[in-house]
Design a protein around this motif. Structure first.
Motif, PDB file in Angstrom:
ATOM      1  N   LYS A 210      51.079  32.719  37.231  1.00 50.33           N
ATOM      2  CA  LYS A 210      50.157  32.823  38.373  1.00 50.33           C
ATOM      3  C   LYS A 210      50.233  34.177  39.042  1.00 50.33           C
ATOM      4  N   GLU A 211      51.461  34.607  39.264  1.00 51.75           N
ATOM      5  CA  GLU A 211      51.705  35.902  39.901  1.00 51.75           C
ATOM      6  C   GLU A 211      51.130  37.029  39.031  1.00 51.75           C
ATOM      7  N   ALA A 212      51.348  36.922  37.716  1.00 52.14           N
ATOM      8  CA  ALA A 212      50.853  37.950  36.792  1.00 52.14           C
ATOM      9  C   ALA A 212      49.323  37.985  36.800  1.00 52.14           C
ATOM     10  N   TRP A 213      48.713  36.822  36.863  1.00 48.98           N
ATOM     11  CA  TRP A 213      47.241  36.745  36.917  1.00 48.98           C
ATOM     12  C   TRP A 213      46.730  37.426  38.179  1.00 48.98           C
ATOM     13  N   LYS A 214      47.397  37.134  39.288  1.00 52.04           N
ATOM     14  CA  LYS A 214      46.991  37.715  40.579  1.00 52.04           C
ATOM     15  C   LYS A 214      47.120  39.244  40.545  1.00 52.04           C
ATOM     16  N   ARG A 215      48.231  39.704  40.011  1.00 48.40           N
ATOM     17  CA  ARG A 215      48.446  41.158  39.919  1.00 48.40           C
ATOM     18  C   ARG A 215      47.394  41.827  39.036  1.00 48.40           C
ATOM     19  N   SER A 216      47.045  41.139  37.931  1.00 46.07           N
ATOM     20  CA  SER A 216      46.030  41.681  37.022  1.00 46.07           C
ATOM     21  C   SER A 216      44.691  41.842  37.751  1.00 46.07           C
ATOM     22  N   ILE A 217      44.341  40.805  38.486  1.00 44.78           N
ATOM     23  CA  ILE A 217      43.075  40.823  39.238  1.00 44.78           C
ATOM     24  C   ILE A 217      43.068  41.988  40.229  1.00 44.78           C
ATOM     25  N   GLU A 218      44.184  42.160  40.936  1.00 41.36           N
ATOM     26  CA  GLU A 218      44.270  43.256  41.918  1.00 41.36           C
ATOM     27  C   GLU A 218      44.075  44.606  41.254  1.00 41.36           C
ATOM     28  N   MET A 219      44.696  44.775  40.092  1.00 36.16           N
ATOM     29  CA  MET A 219      44.597  46.065  39.391  1.00 36.16           C
ATOM     30  C   MET A 219      43.174  46.312  38.901  1.00 36.16           C
ATOM     31  N   LEU A 220      42.526  45.268  38.403  1.00 34.46           N
ATOM     32  CA  LEU A 220      41.142  45.443  37.928  1.00 34.46           C
ATOM     33  C   LEU A 220      40.229  45.797  39.106  1.00 34.46           C
ATOM     34  N   GLU A 221      40.502  45.179  40.242  1.00 31.68           N
ATOM     35  CA  GLU A 221      39.690  45.498  41.431  1.00 31.68           C
ATOM     36  C   GLU A 221      39.917  46.937  41.875  1.00 31.68           C
ATOM     37  N   MET A 222      41.142  47.399  41.726  1.00 29.13           N
ATOM     38  CA  MET A 222      41.426  48.782  42.088  1.00 29.13           C
ATOM     39  C   MET A 222      40.620  49.761  41.222  1.00 29.13           C
ATOM     40  N   MET A 223      40.312  49.351  40.020  1.00 28.97           N
ATOM     41  CA  MET A 223      39.501  50.207  39.135  1.00 28.97           C
ATOM     42  C   MET A 223      38.002  50.005  39.399  1.00 28.97           C
ATOM     43  N   HIS A 224      37.699  49.378  40.518  1.00 30.01           N
ATOM     44  CA  HIS A 224      36.301  49.162  40.937  1.00 30.01           C
ATOM     45  C   HIS A 224      35.501  48.374  39.908  1.00 30.01           C
ATOM     46  N   LEU A 225      36.145  47.421  39.261  1.00 25.80           N
ATOM     47  CA  LEU A 225      35.402  46.554  38.358  1.00 25.80           C
ATOM     48  C   LEU A 225      34.874  45.371  39.161  1.00 25.80           C
ATOM     49  N   ALA A 226      33.654  44.963  38.859  1.00 24.39           N
ATOM     50  CA  ALA A 226      33.064  43.819  39.570  1.00 24.39           C
ATOM     51  C   ALA A 226      33.326  42.548  38.770  1.00 24.39           C
ATOM     52  N   ASP A 227      33.299  41.415  39.448  1.00 20.87           N
ATOM     53  CA  ASP A 227      33.434  40.115  38.806  1.00 20.87           C
ATOM     54  C   ASP A 227      34.663  40.063  37.901  1.00 20.87           C
ATOM     55  N   VAL A 228      35.805  40.360  38.496  1.00 23.49           N
ATOM     56  CA  VAL A 228      37.020  40.530  37.693  1.00 23.49           C
ATOM     57  C   VAL A 228      37.520  39.225  37.058  1.00 23.49           C
ATOM     58  N   GLU A 229      37.253  38.088  37.722  1.00 22.62           N
ATOM     59  CA  GLU A 229      37.658  36.804  37.120  1.00 22.62           C
ATOM     60  C   GLU A 229      36.977  36.644  35.768  1.00 22.62           C
ATOM     61  N   ASN A 230      35.731  37.036  35.752  1.00 23.66           N
ATOM     62  CA  ASN A 230      34.952  36.940  34.523  1.00 23.66           C
ATOM     63  C   ASN A 230      35.492  37.900  33.445  1.00 23.66           C
ATOM     64  N   ILE A 231      35.877  39.103  33.878  1.00 19.54           N
ATOM     65  CA  ILE A 231      36.440  40.066  32.920  1.00 19.54           C
ATOM     66  C   ILE A 231      37.730  39.523  32.311  1.00 19.54           C
ATOM     67  N   MET A 232      38.540  38.876  33.166  1.00 18.09           N
ATOM     68  CA  MET A 232      39.797  38.305  32.671  1.00 18.09           C
ATOM     69  C   MET A 232      39.545  37.276  31.558  1.00 18.09           C
ATOM     70  N   LYS A 233      38.405  36.608  31.641  1.00 19.88           N
ATOM     71  CA  LYS A 233      38.116  35.573  30.632  1.00 19.88           C
ATOM     72  C   LYS A 233      37.354  36.119  29.435  1.00 19.88           C
ATOM     73  N   SER A 234      37.034  37.428  29.475  1.00 18.57           N
ATOM     74  CA  SER A 234      36.236  38.017  28.395  1.00 18.57           C
ATOM     75  C   SER A 234      37.114  38.521  27.252  1.00 18.57           C
ATOM     76  N   TYR A 235      36.480  38.687  26.106  1.00 22.50           N
ATOM     77  CA  TYR A 235      37.108  39.338  24.959  1.00 22.50           C
ATOM     78  C   TYR A 235      36.717  40.818  24.993  1.00 22.50           C
ATOM     79  N   PRO A 236      37.578  41.682  24.438  1.00 21.07           N
ATOM     80  CA  PRO A 236      37.288  43.119  24.512  1.00 21.07           C
ATOM     81  C   PRO A 236      35.867  43.486  24.068  1.00 21.07           C
TER      82      PRO A 236
END
Ligand SMILES: Nc1ncnc2c1ncn2[C@@H]1O[C@H](COP(=O)(O)OP(=O)(O)O)[C@@H](O)[C@H]1O
Ligand SMILES: [Mg+2]
Length: 261
Positions: free
Chosen positions: A119-145
């Motif tokens: 859970k903590e790792a997921w939260k940290r990942s989301i924070e980092m993606l947001e820092m890179m100004h990515l939108a809809d980060v939950e969706n990105i986490m569920k995406s394939y490259p």
């Protein structure tokens, strides 16, 4: 922070880097520029201890905060990589596993290096993606490259690299596969990271415009040797070196304009 002292690298008998010296202070951005084959990638890989093929450091030393990286065991280096020194590649989508989601790879990366729960790792990942100004980060986490654009993949790569707060970020042509607009956004985000976390950055680029835009120091390389080095003012406006001037003649654009002082 990082010092390369008289480093010589050979692939079999061929010298790829000859008595290379440079130093990077905390929070500094140093760019390596030069034509293809000049030894830029070799510098980065030597620092990481990941030379390709039969590459070997045959002379010199590399110190990170006064500790020799060359004296470390492979196990010690593995801990260093990621945690202290992180790397961004030209094409992050090629480094990411194509059949696993971004989220599962990001979480695994964090948990490999740190004792944290899912859970903590997921939260940290989301924070980092947001820092890179990515939108809809939950969706990105569920995406394939393959579902992400090249620019998005690079942002994910940078977010992962920065998630462990390394003191040094090595970037090997991280923007050369991208269009000009995305390139400029990524360069600016790297500078933002540099300011926010005081991360030292070694930026490899054949684009002197990018180097001039972001760097405190520019090192011009050719045939495994340093031809010239200096700050942007010195390299851009006061270089008398013919090779540097030929690179300057072909200076590409940053932000749609030719970079001018
Ligand atoms: N795995 C390898 N085996 C043999 N020679 C290599 C290998 N990798 C790089 N070289 C050689 O080392 C030199 C520097 O290459 P490299 O560091 O990749 O340059 P750059 O990144 O500036 O294009 C080149 O002459 C290249 O051919
Ligand atoms: Mg290269």
């Amino acid at each position: 922070m990082l010092k390369m002292q008289d480093v010589t690298v050979r692939y079999d008998d061929k010298i790829a880097l000859e008595h290379f010296c440079c130093s990077i202070k905390q929070g500094e951005i140093v760019s390596l520029v030069g034509e293809s084959g000049s030894g830029k990638t070799t510098v980065i890989r030597a620092i990481l201890g990941l030379l390709s093929g039969n590459g070997k450091i045959t002379e010199g030393d590399i110190l990170l905060e006064e500790n020799s990286l060359l004296k470390m065991t492979e196990k010690e280096m593995q801990k260093f990589r990621g945690k202290r020194i992180a790397m961004i590649f030209q094409d992050s989508s090629a480094v990411l596993n194509p059949i696993r989601t971004i989220g599962s790879q990001f979480v695994e990366y964090l948990r490999y290096h740190e004792k944290i729960g899912e859970k903590e790792a997921w939260k940290r990942s989301i924070e980092m993606l947001e820092m890179m100004h990515l939108a809809d980060v939950e969706n990105i986490m569920k995406s394939y490259p393959f579902q992400l654009s090249g620019g998005m993949c690079q942002r994910v790569g940078i977010a992962m690299a920065m998630s462990l707060r390394p003191m040094l970020l090595l970037a090997d042509e991280p923007t050369s596969a991208l269009d000009v607009t995305t390139q400029s956004q990524i360069v600016k985000q790297m500078m933002e990271i540099n300011r926010k976390y005081q991360t030292g950055i070694v930026m490899v680029t054949h684009n002197l415009g990018v180097a001039a835009y972001m760097s405190d120091k520019i090192i011009v390389m050719r045939d495994g040797k340093i031809i010239e080095e200096g700050n942007r003012e010195q390299i851009l406006h006061h270089s008398v070196n013919e090779y540097t001037r030929s690179l300057l003649g072909a200076i590409p654009t940053m932000d749609g304009e030719r970079y001018v002082g």
